[in-house]
Design a protein around this motif. Structure first.
Motif, PDB file in Angstrom:
ATOM      1  N   THR A 186       3.967  10.702   7.293  1.00 52.00           N
ATOM      2  CA  THR A 186       3.425  10.133   8.968  1.00 52.00           C
ATOM      3  C   THR A 186       4.220   8.860   9.628  1.00 52.00           C
ATOM      4  O   THR A 186       3.629   7.937   8.165  1.00 52.00           O
ATOM      5  CB  THR A 186       2.216  10.308   9.093  1.00 52.00           C
ATOM      6  N   THR A 187       4.818   8.606   9.711  1.00 52.87           N
ATOM      7  CA  THR A 187       5.814   6.745  10.117  1.00 52.87           C
ATOM      8  C   THR A 187       4.625   6.558  10.986  1.00 52.87           C
ATOM      9  O   THR A 187       4.108   6.447  12.255  1.00 52.87           O
ATOM     10  CB  THR A 187       6.725   7.254  10.563  1.00 52.87           C
ATOM     11  N   SER A 188       4.459   4.750  11.138  1.00 53.79           N
ATOM     12  CA  SER A 188       3.220   4.140  11.972  1.00 53.79           C
ATOM     13  C   SER A 188       4.203   4.502  13.566  1.00 53.79           C
ATOM     14  O   SER A 188       2.982   4.338  14.436  1.00 53.79           O
ATOM     15  CB  SER A 188       3.744   3.274  12.295  1.00 53.79           C
ATOM     16  N   HIS A 214      -3.971  10.695  10.297  1.00 50.33           N
ATOM     17  CA  HIS A 214      -3.765   9.166   9.776  1.00 50.33           C
ATOM     18  C   HIS A 214      -3.005   8.478  11.676  1.00 50.33           C
ATOM     19  O   HIS A 214      -3.458   7.563  11.276  1.00 50.33           O
ATOM     20  CB  HIS A 214      -2.332   9.316   9.239  1.00 50.33           C
ATOM     21  N   HIS A 252      -5.527   4.484  10.984  1.00 49.04           N
ATOM     22  CA  HIS A 252      -4.734   3.886   9.485  1.00 49.04           C
ATOM     23  C   HIS A 252      -3.721   3.315   9.650  1.00 49.04           C
ATOM     24  O   HIS A 252      -3.459   2.485   7.925  1.00 49.04           O
ATOM     25  CB  HIS A 252      -5.058   5.429   8.522  1.00 49.04           C
ATOM     26  N   PHE A 253      -2.795   2.910   9.668  1.00 44.30           N
ATOM     27  CA  PHE A 253      -2.111   2.146   9.982  1.00 44.30           C
ATOM     28  C   PHE A 253      -1.924   0.888  10.056  1.00 44.30           C
ATOM     29  O   PHE A 253      -2.339   0.416  11.608  1.00 44.30           O
ATOM     30  CB  PHE A 253      -0.512   3.027  10.862  1.00 44.30           C
ATOM     31  N   ASN A 289      -3.606   4.096   1.088  1.00 44.85           N
ATOM     32  CA  ASN A 289      -3.354   5.027   1.525  1.00 44.85           C
ATOM     33  C   ASN A 289      -4.307   5.855   0.608  1.00 44.85           C
ATOM     34  O   ASN A 289      -4.585   7.353   1.436  1.00 44.85           O
ATOM     35  CB  ASN A 289      -2.251   5.430   0.658  1.00 44.85           C
ATOM     36  N   CYS A 349      -7.644   6.173   2.556  1.00 45.92           N
ATOM     37  CA  CYS A 349      -7.475   7.238   3.894  1.00 45.92           C
ATOM     38  C   CYS A 349      -7.103   8.224   3.730  1.00 45.92           C
ATOM     39  O   CYS A 349      -7.907   9.515   4.024  1.00 45.92           O
ATOM     40  CB  CYS A 349      -6.273   6.667   4.712  1.00 45.92           C
ATOM     41  N   ASP A 367       1.722   8.650   1.565  1.00 45.31           N
ATOM     42  CA  ASP A 367       2.413   9.607   3.131  1.00 45.31           C
ATOM     43  C   ASP A 367       1.666   8.534   4.662  1.00 45.31           C
ATOM     44  O   ASP A 367       2.154   9.732   5.663  1.00 45.31           O
ATOM     45  CB  ASP A 367       1.063  11.084   2.954  1.00 45.31           C
ATOM     46  N   MET A 368       1.793   7.299   3.842  1.00 41.28           N
ATOM     47  CA  MET A 368       1.700   6.643   5.458  1.00 41.28           C
ATOM     48  C   MET A 368       3.344   5.460   5.180  1.00 41.28           C
ATOM     49  O   MET A 368       2.850   4.953   3.916  1.00 41.28           O
ATOM     50  CB  MET A 368       0.334   6.392   6.073  1.00 41.28           C
TER      51      MET A 368
END
Length: 602
Positions: free
Chosen positions: A54-56, A83, A88-89, A99, A102, A161-162
């Motif tokens: 997942t991207t911000s 997320h 979480h970012f 990470n 989270c 994964d972030m």
């Protein structure tokens, strides 16, 4: 030859689609899934042995070939969306440990929720002594990461994964400022409400539609009670708020069906009452200003975008509701332009406007196409046309009578214009004749006796006669589509109108060309001959260009003589290098946008 088998989805894609559909229809995750964008293609940012990252900025990169059960994909996609929803970012000193902390809290959340099933190697059952991600992160920094927390993420062992700073994805969303925590809060509220109603027996299953006073219905009621300009339309339209149906129709925020008198509002968009007022007014104006019937051969989506810019500018000037946080089409530089002018800009710069999104979504217009393309030509379509125009016209009068405030001049001008009956096609054709054939100059002459001479024979009376030579070059060309699809009644109406207007404008001769699969040059005919009986040749295919070329190259036809093309609209693109006009049946459109006038005959 054997008929080729239909191409079916591979098992991996089919299982992924089932998991994605479940997540998008789940009341808790629907608002998050609506605003996120899922990328499942070769070359995305998911590691080779991972499931998803997942991207911000809300992009979820899914492994394009990973095989899993639908319930495993439900777990993975829910993990990725949480997320975003949990916020979480953040930038931390040890990003890998943050990470992992989270991932642990999300795994505990999904295990307690009993949603989906973690894939093999991702143990979702964890025991946490910490009360928050921050507290668990501090423990990891101080004591290190225990082995039981290594494989809780969806990116695979050794990967995060972030992604805070992802590379360019090639996608652009206009005005995207998503508050992911608000989306999760909206989803939690929808899930709790739905669960209580299922338990009480008011809903058959989790997420089923129910009758409650939602923000959209509150906004609709406000229009009926407090805003007369659009109150009549608000009272007659049905508001449909079904997230499952909106997901099937690819409706992100809202869309309108003018034929069914329905407005679809996606509750997963999370609009409040003020934003719903803005969106409902937007859809009411689409229908009331007849945008669905005014495309006139334009690309429907680009015409929808042009109308959106105009409507949103008016609503911002009026201060009606609040511009949706999810975004919309608004450009202050286009203020004061009509939808037609904005459309011309768009078609000249498609690279700029091809990625913009309406309230329905990117590449889709929020004016839903009718179930039957010719519905506007039926009696019920015409009755709805009158209804929509009367609603806005009477609403405008009530608005001013009750001193509800000022309205944008462009909006008032369009409503006033729609309240006037349209000009008949034969009147427009008469104006076309007046433009090219001004009255012939006459003078008094004693060479010919006036009719009143016999009553007073002793008094010489001159007669009005046309000036010699004024009739030279006073002609025009008619290219007549005589294909098999051409209606004979249409031909009669067109030829009769042309003959009568030619006689009244002192046009002595008309150059007539029949054209279908080949060209039949009839030469110059007197208007009274056209009005009497004329033998129509052809009834084959439709190719108009040879007939037009014949008149443009004819040495005995004036260089400035205009052309009048009569066709049913089922013709190829033509090139015309002189003044021209088209006569086509009402409701039909040409496969190209001509530079000349277009008269639609009843």
């Amino acid at each position: 030859m054997a008929k080729p088998k239909s191409r079916e989805l591979d098992p991996a894609t089919k299982a992924y689609n089932e998991g994605l559909q479940y997540i998008t229809e789940h009341p808790m995750f629907a608002p998050l899934a609506l605003h996120a964008h899922f990328i499942r293609r070769e070359g995305n940012q998911c590691p080779e042995h991972g499931w998803a990252v997942t991207t911000s900025d809300g992009f979820i990169h899914v492994h394009p070939k990973r095989r899993g059960l639908p319930e495993e994909w439900v777990y993975i996609l829910a993990h990725a969306l949480l997320h975003l929803g949990f916020g979480h970012f953040r930038v931390m000193e040890r990003q890998d440990l943050w990470n992992a902390a989270c991932d642990a809290f999300i795994a505990k959340f999904l295990y307690d929720m009993k949603l989906g099933r973690p894939p093999a190697g991702m143990d979702g059952r964890v025991e946490l002594a910490a009360k928050s991600e921050e507290e668990l992160y501090d423990t990891f920094v101080e004591r290190g990461l225990p082995p039981s927390f290594h494989n809780l993420g969806s990116a695979g062992h050794g990967f995060q994964d972030m992604l805070l700073n992802s590379r360019d994805t090639g996608y652009y969303w206009s005005n995207r400022q998503v508050n992911w925590q608000d989306c999760l809060g909206k989803g939690l509220s929808m899930a709790v409400t739905s669960a209580v109603n299922v338990t009480a027996g008011y809903e058959a299953y989790l997420g089923a539609q129910k009758e409650v006073l939602t923000p959209a219905l509150k906004a609709r009621n406000w229009f009926i009670s407090s805003y007369p300009l659009m109150g009549a339309m608000a009272a007659d339209f049905t508001i449909i708020e079904d997230p499952i149906l909106c997901n099937r129709l690819s409706i992100t925020v809202a869309a309108v069906d003018a034929e069914a008198k329905e407005i679809y509002m996606n509750p997963a968009a999370g609009l409040d009452e003020q934003e719903c007022r803005f969106v409902l007014a937007h859809e009411f104006l689409h229908v009331g200003l007849r945008h669905h019937a005014r495309a006139d051969g334009r690309v429907p989506y680009l015409w929808n975008v042009a109308c959106d810019y105009v409507i949103n500018q008016w609503l911002m000037e009026m201060g009606l509701g609040a511009f949706p946080r999810i975004g919309g089409l608004y450009d202050p530089e286009l203020k004061g332009l009509s939808a037609e002018s904005i459309y011309d800009r768009i078609v000249n710069d498609l690279r700029l406007y091809r990625k913009v999104a309406t309230f329905r979504g990117m590449g889709l217009g929020d004016i839903l196409p009718p179930s039957k393309p010719d519905w506007w030509e039926r009696n019920d379509g015409l009755a709805l046309d009158d209804f929509y125009r009367n609603c806005l016209s009477q609403g405008l009068d009530y608005h001013y009578d009750q001193h509800r405030g000022l309205l944008p001049a462009g909006l008032v001008e369009e409503i006033r214009a729609l309240s006037q009956p349209p000009i008949l096609w034969d009147i427009e054709l008469a104006k076309w004749f007046d433009h090219y054939f001004s009255p012939v100059e006459k003078f008094r002459s004693y060479s010919r006796i006036s009719r009143r001479q016999s009553s007073t024979p002793d008094i010489p009376r001159p007669r009005w006669v046309p000036d010699a030579g004024d009739e030279d070059g006073r002609t025009f060309g008619v290219v007549l589509d005589t294909s098999g699809s051409m209606d004979t009644k249409l031909l009669g109406k067109a030829l009769g109108a042309i003959a009568s207007y030619s006689l009244s404008r002192d046009v002595p001769l008309v150059r007539v060309v029949f054209c279908d699969a080949t060209v039949y040059d009839q030469g110059y005919l007197a208007p009274e001959v056209i009005a009497d009986r004329i033998s129509v040749k052809g009834r084959g295919g439709t190719i108009l260009q040879p007939g037009i070329d014949l008149l443009e190259r004819a040495e005995d036809f004036p260089k400035n003589g205009p052309l009048l093309i009569i066709t049913d609209g089922f013709c190829d693109r033509v090139t015309i290098r002189r003044e021209h006009a088209f006569l086509i049946p009402k409701g039909q459109s040409l496969p190209f946008v001509p530079k000349g006038k277009v008269f639609r005959m009843d």
